[in-house]
Design a protein around this motif. Structure first.
Motif, mmCIF file in Angstrom:
data_model
loop_
_atom_site.group_PDB
_atom_site.id
_atom_site.type_symbol
_atom_site.label_atom_id
_atom_site.label_comp_id
_atom_site.label_asym_id
_atom_site.label_seq_id
_atom_site.Cartn_x
_atom_site.Cartn_y
_atom_site.Cartn_z
ATOM 1 N N THR A 32 0.834 -1.206 0.000
ATOM 2 C CA THR A 32 0.000 0.000 0.000
ATOM 3 C C THR A 32 0.868 1.254 0.000
ATOM 4 O OG1 THR A 32 -1.773 -1.172 1.137
ATOM 5 C CG2 THR A 32 -1.829 1.227 1.244
ATOM 6 N N ALA A 33 1.938 1.253 0.766
ATOM 7 C CA ALA A 33 2.843 2.415 0.796
ATOM 8 C C ALA A 33 3.482 2.634 -0.570
ATOM 9 C CB ALA A 33 3.917 2.211 1.859
ATOM 10 N N VAL A 34 3.891 1.559 -1.218
ATOM 11 C CA VAL A 34 4.470 1.686 -2.565
ATOM 12 C C VAL A 34 3.440 2.301 -3.506
ATOM 13 C CG1 VAL A 34 5.265 0.358 -4.571
ATOM 14 C CG2 VAL A 34 6.170 -0.148 -2.300
ATOM 15 N N ALA A 35 2.191 1.857 -3.424
ATOM 16 C CA ALA A 35 1.140 2.393 -4.282
ATOM 17 C C ALA A 35 0.943 3.887 -4.049
ATOM 18 C CB ALA A 35 -0.172 1.659 -4.028
ATOM 19 N N LEU A 36 1.052 4.317 -2.798
ATOM 20 C CA LEU A 36 0.847 5.736 -2.491
ATOM 21 C C LEU A 36 2.071 6.584 -2.830
ATOM 22 C CD1 LEU A 36 -1.029 5.350 0.909
ATOM 23 C CD2 LEU A 36 -2.009 5.836 -1.344
ATOM 24 N N ARG A 46 -3.355 2.488 -8.382
ATOM 25 C CA ARG A 46 -3.149 2.459 -6.930
ATOM 26 C C ARG A 46 -4.096 1.450 -6.256
ATOM 27 N NH1 ARG A 46 -0.054 7.103 -5.344
ATOM 28 N NH2 ARG A 46 -0.130 8.674 -6.981
ATOM 29 N N LEU A 47 -5.342 1.482 -6.712
ATOM 30 C CA LEU A 47 -6.328 0.549 -6.162
ATOM 31 C C LEU A 47 -5.915 -0.898 -6.453
ATOM 32 C CD1 LEU A 47 -9.005 0.061 -4.724
ATOM 33 C CD2 LEU A 47 -10.143 0.268 -6.948
ATOM 34 N N SER A 48 -5.398 -1.142 -7.642
ATOM 35 C CA SER A 48 -4.982 -2.516 -7.966
ATOM 36 C C SER A 48 -3.802 -2.950 -7.097
ATOM 37 C CB SER A 48 -4.653 -2.671 -9.452
ATOM 38 O OG SER A 48 -3.468 -2.006 -9.786
ATOM 39 N N PHE A 49 -2.904 -2.024 -6.764
ATOM 40 C CA PHE A 49 -1.806 -2.341 -5.835
ATOM 41 C C PHE A 49 -2.362 -2.720 -4.463
ATOM 42 C CE2 PHE A 49 1.412 -0.851 -8.669
ATOM 43 C CZ PHE A 49 2.651 -1.192 -8.122
ATOM 44 N N VAL A 50 -3.300 -1.920 -3.969
ATOM 45 C CA VAL A 50 -3.881 -2.173 -2.649
ATOM 46 C C VAL A 50 -4.622 -3.509 -2.641
ATOM 47 C CG1 VAL A 50 -5.569 -1.349 -0.952
ATOM 48 C CG2 VAL A 50 -4.005 0.272 -2.050
#
Length: 155
Positions: A32-36, A46-50
């Motif tokens: 999640t941090a990487v996505a943000l 970002r949603l797909s990363f989460v």
């Protein structure tokens, strides 16, 4: 028999479970941090990363599921993807031999059921104590079951 725990009692691999739950949280948090932190990602990415982080965190959460619950009616064995309730009379023997990855329950139908809720992995002493306690509970309950006691005498 006074040293037996009060029912219901739950046996879980405590340290292994703590490691797995911590790994799940860290895995989800890092992804999640990487996505943000990646500025080039759009909202959908970002949603797909989460969501990927949540799915990956589900693996250690599933591995942390095993437990063995003994209550007045019998024993419920919850393994990674299965759950089975056994009456006390169905359990003939509780085994944890040297080198076994977890406890095995020998059943009256001639099969053996692995009980992943008691495993020596990180905490061997705890697993041995839990196996002894479960064995004592099974033996105490078999004495209370006259049909089982007479069946044992014939063997």
């Amino acid at each position: 028999m006074s040293d037996l725990p009060a029912l219901p009692v739950t046996f879980r691999p405590g340290r292994t479970r703590a490691v797995l739950l911590t790994a799940a949280v860290v895995l989800f948090a890092v992804i999640t941090a990487v996505a943000l932190l990646l500025e080039r990602l759009g909202p959908g990415e970002r949603l797909s990363f989460v969501l990927t982080g949540a799915l990956l965190a589900g693996v250690p959460l599933t591995l942390a599921r095993p437990k063995v619950v003994a209550d007045e009616t019998g024993v419920t064995v919850v393994n990674i993807v299965s759950r089975r309730h056994l009456d006390w009379a169905e359990i003939l023997q509780v085994n944890l031999r040297q080198g076994d990855p977890w406890v095995f329950l020998n059943l009256s139908d001639g099969t053996s059921l692995p009980a992943l809720g008691i495993q020596p992995g990180i905490a061997r002493q705890r697993a041995v104590a839990d196996a002894r306690t479960l064995r004592a509970l099974v033996e105490a309950r078999s004495v209370q079951d006259p049909e089982r006691s007479s069946g044992d005498a014939q063997s």
